[in-house]
Motif scaffolding. Sequence first.
Motif, mmCIF file in Angstrom:
data_model
loop_
_atom_site.group_PDB
_atom_site.id
_atom_site.type_symbol
_atom_site.label_atom_id
_atom_site.label_comp_id
_atom_site.label_asym_id
_atom_site.label_seq_id
_atom_site.Cartn_x
_atom_site.Cartn_y
_atom_site.Cartn_z
ATOM 1 N N PRO A 62 51.158 42.927 41.109
ATOM 2 C CA PRO A 62 50.612 42.895 39.735
ATOM 3 C C PRO A 62 51.219 41.792 38.883
ATOM 4 O O PRO A 62 50.605 41.361 37.902
ATOM 5 C CB PRO A 62 50.959 44.283 39.188
ATOM 6 C CG PRO A 62 52.076 44.782 40.035
ATOM 7 C CD PRO A 62 51.839 44.207 41.394
ATOM 8 N N GLN A 81 51.397 38.722 39.531
ATOM 9 C CA GLN A 81 50.565 37.532 39.604
ATOM 10 C C GLN A 81 49.337 37.606 38.705
ATOM 11 O O GLN A 81 48.760 36.575 38.344
ATOM 12 C CB GLN A 81 50.149 37.283 41.055
ATOM 13 C CG GLN A 81 51.311 37.060 42.007
ATOM 14 C CD GLN A 81 52.292 36.022 41.497
ATOM 15 O OE1 GLN A 81 51.896 34.956 41.022
ATOM 16 N NE2 GLN A 81 53.580 36.328 41.590
ATOM 17 N N PHE A 82 48.936 38.810 38.325
ATOM 18 C CA PHE A 82 47.813 38.936 37.393
ATOM 19 C C PHE A 82 48.159 38.247 36.074
ATOM 20 O O PHE A 82 47.324 37.583 35.459
ATOM 21 C CB PHE A 82 47.500 40.412 37.143
ATOM 22 C CG PHE A 82 46.735 41.072 38.257
ATOM 23 C CD1 PHE A 82 45.429 41.493 38.068
ATOM 24 C CD2 PHE A 82 47.327 41.280 39.498
ATOM 25 C CE1 PHE A 82 44.720 42.113 39.093
ATOM 26 C CE2 PHE A 82 46.632 41.896 40.526
ATOM 27 C CZ PHE A 82 45.325 42.314 40.327
ATOM 28 N N TYR A 83 49.406 38.415 35.639
ATOM 29 C CA TYR A 83 49.854 37.798 34.388
ATOM 30 C C TYR A 83 49.874 36.285 34.508
ATOM 31 O O TYR A 83 49.330 35.565 33.658
ATOM 32 C CB TYR A 83 51.244 38.323 34.025
ATOM 33 C CG TYR A 83 51.846 37.640 32.815
ATOM 34 C CD1 TYR A 83 51.475 38.010 31.525
ATOM 35 C CD2 TYR A 83 52.788 36.610 32.962
ATOM 36 C CE1 TYR A 83 52.018 37.377 30.411
ATOM 37 C CE2 TYR A 83 53.329 35.981 31.863
ATOM 38 C CZ TYR A 83 52.943 36.366 30.585
ATOM 39 O OH TYR A 83 53.481 35.725 29.498
ATOM 40 N N TYR A 92 46.115 34.791 35.101
ATOM 41 C CA TYR A 92 44.957 35.047 34.246
ATOM 42 C C TYR A 92 45.259 35.239 32.758
ATOM 43 O O TYR A 92 44.317 35.357 31.968
ATOM 44 C CB TYR A 92 44.202 36.275 34.760
ATOM 45 C CG TYR A 92 43.363 35.966 35.980
ATOM 46 C CD1 TYR A 92 42.095 35.397 35.861
ATOM 47 C CD2 TYR A 92 43.851 36.227 37.255
ATOM 48 C CE1 TYR A 92 41.332 35.102 36.973
ATOM 49 C CE2 TYR A 92 43.100 35.930 38.386
ATOM 50 C CZ TYR A 92 41.836 35.359 38.238
ATOM 51 O OH TYR A 92 41.090 35.061 39.344
ATOM 52 N N TYR A 123 50.301 45.515 30.512
ATOM 53 C CA TYR A 123 48.902 45.440 30.926
ATOM 54 C C TYR A 123 48.022 46.421 30.160
ATOM 55 O O TYR A 123 46.843 46.137 29.902
ATOM 56 C CB TYR A 123 48.788 45.676 32.434
ATOM 57 C CG TYR A 123 49.317 44.520 33.258
ATOM 58 C CD1 TYR A 123 49.395 43.235 32.726
ATOM 59 C CD2 TYR A 123 49.751 44.703 34.565
ATOM 60 C CE1 TYR A 123 49.882 42.169 33.461
ATOM 61 C CE2 TYR A 123 50.233 43.639 35.317
ATOM 62 C CZ TYR A 123 50.297 42.380 34.767
ATOM 63 O OH TYR A 123 50.782 41.325 35.499
ATOM 64 N N ASN A 177 48.053 36.993 44.101
ATOM 65 C CA ASN A 177 47.004 36.076 43.652
ATOM 66 C C ASN A 177 45.668 36.410 44.301
ATOM 67 O O ASN A 177 44.611 36.315 43.666
ATOM 68 C CB ASN A 177 47.403 34.633 43.952
ATOM 69 C CG ASN A 177 48.337 34.059 42.906
ATOM 70 O OD1 ASN A 177 48.011 34.011 41.731
ATOM 71 N ND2 ASN A 177 49.525 33.651 43.324
ATOM 72 N N ALA A 205 44.437 39.501 42.520
ATOM 73 C CA ALA A 205 43.977 39.190 41.156
ATOM 74 C C ALA A 205 42.599 38.539 41.194
ATOM 75 O O ALA A 205 41.728 38.850 40.364
ATOM 76 C CB ALA A 205 44.981 38.269 40.468
ATOM 77 N N GLU A 227 39.328 40.169 39.535
ATOM 78 C CA GLU A 227 38.579 39.387 38.532
ATOM 79 C C GLU A 227 37.101 39.312 38.917
ATOM 80 O O GLU A 227 36.209 39.433 38.062
ATOM 81 C CB GLU A 227 39.191 37.989 38.422
ATOM 82 C CG GLU A 227 38.680 37.174 37.234
ATOM 83 C CD GLU A 227 37.496 36.300 37.579
ATOM 84 O OE1 GLU A 227 36.798 35.847 36.657
ATOM 85 O OE2 GLU A 227 37.260 36.069 38.791
ATOM 86 N N PHE A 276 40.006 44.722 34.149
ATOM 87 C CA PHE A 276 40.873 43.795 34.885
ATOM 88 C C PHE A 276 42.345 44.157 34.730
ATOM 89 O O PHE A 276 43.103 44.149 35.705
ATOM 90 C CB PHE A 276 40.636 42.366 34.387
ATOM 91 C CG PHE A 276 41.522 41.350 35.040
ATOM 92 C CD1 PHE A 276 41.192 40.800 36.269
ATOM 93 C CD2 PHE A 276 42.709 40.949 34.434
ATOM 94 C CE1 PHE A 276 42.019 39.868 36.885
ATOM 95 C CE2 PHE A 276 43.542 40.019 35.035
ATOM 96 C CZ PHE A 276 43.199 39.478 36.263
ATOM 97 N N TRP A 277 42.789 44.491 33.518
ATOM 98 C CA TRP A 277 44.213 44.765 33.276
ATOM 99 C C TRP A 277 44.610 46.193 33.654
ATOM 100 O O TRP A 277 45.770 46.432 34.024
ATOM 101 C CB TRP A 277 44.557 44.501 31.812
ATOM 102 C CG TRP A 277 44.495 43.066 31.409
ATOM 103 C CD1 TRP A 277 43.685 42.525 30.462
ATOM 104 C CD2 TRP A 277 45.263 41.990 31.957
ATOM 105 N NE1 TRP A 277 43.890 41.164 30.377
ATOM 106 C CE2 TRP A 277 44.862 40.812 31.278
ATOM 107 C CE3 TRP A 277 46.240 41.888 32.939
ATOM 108 C CZ2 TRP A 277 45.409 39.565 31.562
ATOM 109 C CZ3 TRP A 277 46.791 40.644 33.219
ATOM 110 C CH2 TRP A 277 46.373 39.501 32.543
ATOM 111 N N PRO A 315 45.867 46.570 37.689
ATOM 112 C CA PRO A 315 47.271 46.306 38.034
ATOM 113 C C PRO A 315 48.232 47.237 37.317
ATOM 114 O O PRO A 315 49.321 47.520 37.827
ATOM 115 C CB PRO A 315 47.477 44.847 37.612
ATOM 116 C CG PRO A 315 46.437 44.584 36.585
ATOM 117 C CD PRO A 315 45.248 45.397 37.028
#
Length: 257
Positions: free
Chosen positions: A69, A71-73, A76, A131, A197, A200, A204, A218-219, A222
């Motif tokens: 999770p 990598q989501f930050y 994106y 998130y 990644n 994510a 997405e 999306f948030w 994660p």
Amino acid sequence: IEPTVIPMYVAIVSQIVLAVFCLALPHTPPPSKGQAVTVSDVLGLDALKLLANRDFLVFVIGSFLISIPLQFYYAYTNAFLNGLGLENAVGWMTIGQGSEIFFMLLMPVFFAKLGVRWMLVVGMLAWVIRYVLFAFGDIQTSFWMLAFGLALHGICYDFFFVTGQIYTDRKAGPKIRGAAQGFITVVTLGLGSLVGNSAAGAVEKYATTNSVTNWQTFWLIPAAFAAAVIVVFAIVFRDNDAAATGDQASPETGPVV
């Protein structure tokens, strides 16, 4: 300057300055100079022996899972803030870097109060809170949620990843310290980043319809994943030795913080 190439030029100059500065650092001869070097030494395989320790194994698995999770930050957040119409999104994101420096300075205090186990748990929990704040925040009525989510970066990163590096350092000892740090870096910034990644990107795609991304969906995905990791980690990981908190110094490694 965000949509221009100027940030790339700034990065180039900064890296050149950093490279030149490194030439002024103290001399650091190889610790094994003059000694026989084995293939195991070169590949850092000795660090794998640490996995025989139950809590260290749990820590490694937890580090890998929470890196997903993470990598989501990184991948994106900028697109998210720009998608909301926030002006100077990159400038606002520097709140996170300021927070990271601030909490880095306070880490010895938190170590003494919380110990390794709860430092790691709090760091993971911060990702969930961040998130959730991103999922429900907006720039019109609840911008504070976005700003607070960015400010949590110091806790998110320092409390888990920096604490993890210190924990690894203490567990490894001076002989395999470098190999152990390299191993945990491969697990988190290598494998964790690769899987994170990819995840994510898949999320997405799942949350996007007709080129419009549902950022709440999306948030929250994660956030739910990180919450599940926290519950399992908090139950299974038991190591909270005071020697790993910086309060004490072992004769092998000396003080950590």
